[in-house]
Design a protein around this motif. Sequence first.
Motif, PDB file in Angstrom:
ATOM      1  N   LEU A 166       0.809  -1.213   0.000  1.00 48.00           N
ATOM      2  CA  LEU A 166       0.000   0.000   0.000  1.00 48.00           C
ATOM      3  C   LEU A 166       0.843   1.264   0.000  1.00 48.00           C
ATOM      4  O   LEU A 166       0.465   2.254  -0.640  1.00 48.00           O
ATOM      5  N   ASP A 167       1.974   1.265   0.704  1.00 46.20           N
ATOM      6  CA  ASP A 167       2.807   2.462   0.732  1.00 46.20           C
ATOM      7  C   ASP A 167       3.331   2.799  -0.664  1.00 46.20           C
ATOM      8  O   ASP A 167       3.403   3.971  -1.033  1.00 46.20           O
ATOM      9  N   SER A 168       3.657   1.789  -1.452  1.00 46.08           N
ATOM     10  CA  SER A 168       4.140   2.057  -2.817  1.00 46.08           C
ATOM     11  C   SER A 168       3.014   2.557  -3.704  1.00 46.08           C
ATOM     12  O   SER A 168       3.208   3.496  -4.492  1.00 46.08           O
ATOM     13  N   TYR A 169       1.834   1.936  -3.603  1.00 45.54           N
ATOM     14  CA  TYR A 169       0.705   2.440  -4.390  1.00 45.54           C
ATOM     15  C   TYR A 169       0.379   3.882  -4.008  1.00 45.54           C
ATOM     16  O   TYR A 169       0.157   4.728  -4.878  1.00 45.54           O
ATOM     17  N   TYR A 170       0.334   4.170  -2.725  1.00 47.65           N
ATOM     18  CA  TYR A 170       0.009   5.522  -2.272  1.00 47.65           C
ATOM     19  C   TYR A 170       1.064   6.533  -2.743  1.00 47.65           C
ATOM     20  O   TYR A 170       0.732   7.577  -3.297  1.00 47.65           O
ATOM     21  N   ASP A 171       2.328   6.191  -2.520  1.00 48.49           N
ATOM     22  CA  ASP A 171       3.407   7.102  -2.903  1.00 48.49           C
ATOM     23  C   ASP A 171       3.389   7.370  -4.404  1.00 48.49           C
ATOM     24  O   ASP A 171       3.468   8.526  -4.842  1.00 48.49           O
ATOM     25  N   MET A 172       3.260   6.327  -5.188  1.00 52.05           N
ATOM     26  CA  MET A 172       3.297   6.506  -6.634  1.00 52.05           C
ATOM     27  C   MET A 172       2.014   7.176  -7.146  1.00 52.05           C
ATOM     28  O   MET A 172       2.062   7.902  -8.137  1.00 52.05           O
ATOM     29  N   ALA A 173       0.898   6.965  -6.467  1.00 48.46           N
ATOM     30  CA  ALA A 173      -0.333   7.677  -6.830  1.00 48.46           C
ATOM     31  C   ALA A 173      -0.132   9.174  -6.653  1.00 48.46           C
ATOM     32  O   ALA A 173      -0.530   9.972  -7.512  1.00 48.46           O
ATOM     33  N   ARG A 174       0.497   9.544  -5.553  1.00 47.02           N
ATOM     34  CA  ARG A 174       0.760  10.968  -5.278  1.00 47.02           C
ATOM     35  C   ARG A 174       1.774  11.544  -6.261  1.00 47.02           C
ATOM     36  O   ARG A 174       1.587  12.647  -6.773  1.00 47.02           O
ATOM     37  N   ARG A 175       2.844  10.827  -6.504  1.00 48.83           N
ATOM     38  CA  ARG A 175       3.888  11.320  -7.414  1.00 48.83           C
ATOM     39  C   ARG A 175       3.353  11.530  -8.827  1.00 48.83           C
ATOM     40  O   ARG A 175       3.676  12.503  -9.490  1.00 48.83           O
ATOM     41  N   ASP A 176       2.601  10.516  -9.294  1.00 49.61           N
ATOM     42  CA  ASP A 176       2.190  10.482 -10.697  1.00 49.61           C
ATOM     43  C   ASP A 176       0.781  11.012 -10.941  1.00 49.61           C
ATOM     44  O   ASP A 176       0.363  11.087 -12.092  1.00 49.61           O
ATOM     45  N   GLY A 177       0.038  11.313  -9.872  1.00 51.29           N
ATOM     46  CA  GLY A 177      -1.358  11.669 -10.054  1.00 51.29           C
ATOM     47  C   GLY A 177      -2.140  10.506 -10.660  1.00 51.29           C
ATOM     48  O   GLY A 177      -3.032  10.699 -11.481  1.00 51.29           O
ATOM     49  N   ASN A 178      -1.796   9.288 -10.245  1.00 53.74           N
ATOM     50  CA  ASN A 178      -2.364   8.070 -10.836  1.00 53.74           C
ATOM     51  C   ASN A 178      -3.588   7.634 -10.029  1.00 53.74           C
ATOM     52  O   ASN A 178      -3.456   7.135  -8.907  1.00 53.74           O
ATOM     53  N   GLY A 179      -4.759   7.810 -10.608  1.00 55.31           N
ATOM     54  CA  GLY A 179      -6.004   7.461  -9.928  1.00 55.31           C
ATOM     55  C   GLY A 179      -6.165   5.974  -9.683  1.00 55.31           C
ATOM     56  O   GLY A 179      -6.750   5.573  -8.670  1.00 55.31           O
ATOM     57  N   LEU A 180      -5.670   5.140 -10.589  1.00 53.44           N
ATOM     58  CA  LEU A 180      -5.764   3.696 -10.381  1.00 53.44           C
ATOM     59  C   LEU A 180      -4.960   3.287  -9.152  1.00 53.44           C
ATOM     60  O   LEU A 180      -5.459   2.549  -8.293  1.00 53.44           O
ATOM     61  N   TYR A 181      -3.732   3.787  -9.042  1.00 54.02           N
ATOM     62  CA  TYR A 181      -2.925   3.471  -7.863  1.00 54.02           C
ATOM     63  C   TYR A 181      -3.610   3.961  -6.596  1.00 54.02           C
ATOM     64  O   TYR A 181      -3.607   3.281  -5.569  1.00 54.02           O
ATOM     65  N   ALA A 182      -4.213   5.128  -6.641  1.00 56.01           N
ATOM     66  CA  ALA A 182      -4.908   5.673  -5.472  1.00 56.01           C
ATOM     67  C   ALA A 182      -6.098   4.797  -5.104  1.00 56.01           C
ATOM     68  O   ALA A 182      -6.340   4.548  -3.917  1.00 56.01           O
TER      69      ALA A 182
END
Length: 184
Positions: A166-182
Amino acid sequence: APDTAFLVKAIGPVVRAARRAAQDGDKGASDVAESLGEIIRTAAPGLVAGGFHTPNHRWVMVAALSQAMDLFPELDLMPTIDAYLNETIDINPDGEYTERSTGVYNAIVNRSLRIAADLLDRPELLEPVRQNLDLTYHLLHADGSIVTSISSRQDRGQTVVLVNMLDSYYDMARRDGNGLYAAI
């Protein structure tokens, strides 16, 4: 060395936070920063000389050495970091690391590469993380558990709910603005 690298990865952020609190006059934080910092400073030469046994340990070592160098810039750790990074990231075109450890080690590798990317200012280290997160999504069951039958490690065939990623999905969602990861 890999066990020590896991320790350095765990206490590195504590030393950084304690140093910030010490700057605000917190004497206890100063003591923590000094004591735990000494562990990291003392461990660094062992990390350089130690080596590792499994592919995921390489990236734990890189993250720990990056943290040690960030906290103690006088340490000469870049040659070892560069040597490990020159071996290239062990990820296949589908986005799976060599050990295929969907339940344990993929999360560790992703976390380690994110730490190294930030501390070494090497954003290219985030690309394998993205590839692995994309693949991992396709391996999720509806109940949040992950396919582990492909693993070559101890998580093979285990039921694992993917909280460690979850920490990687959250971090990368924030970095990339990636809604799927969020959403994941």
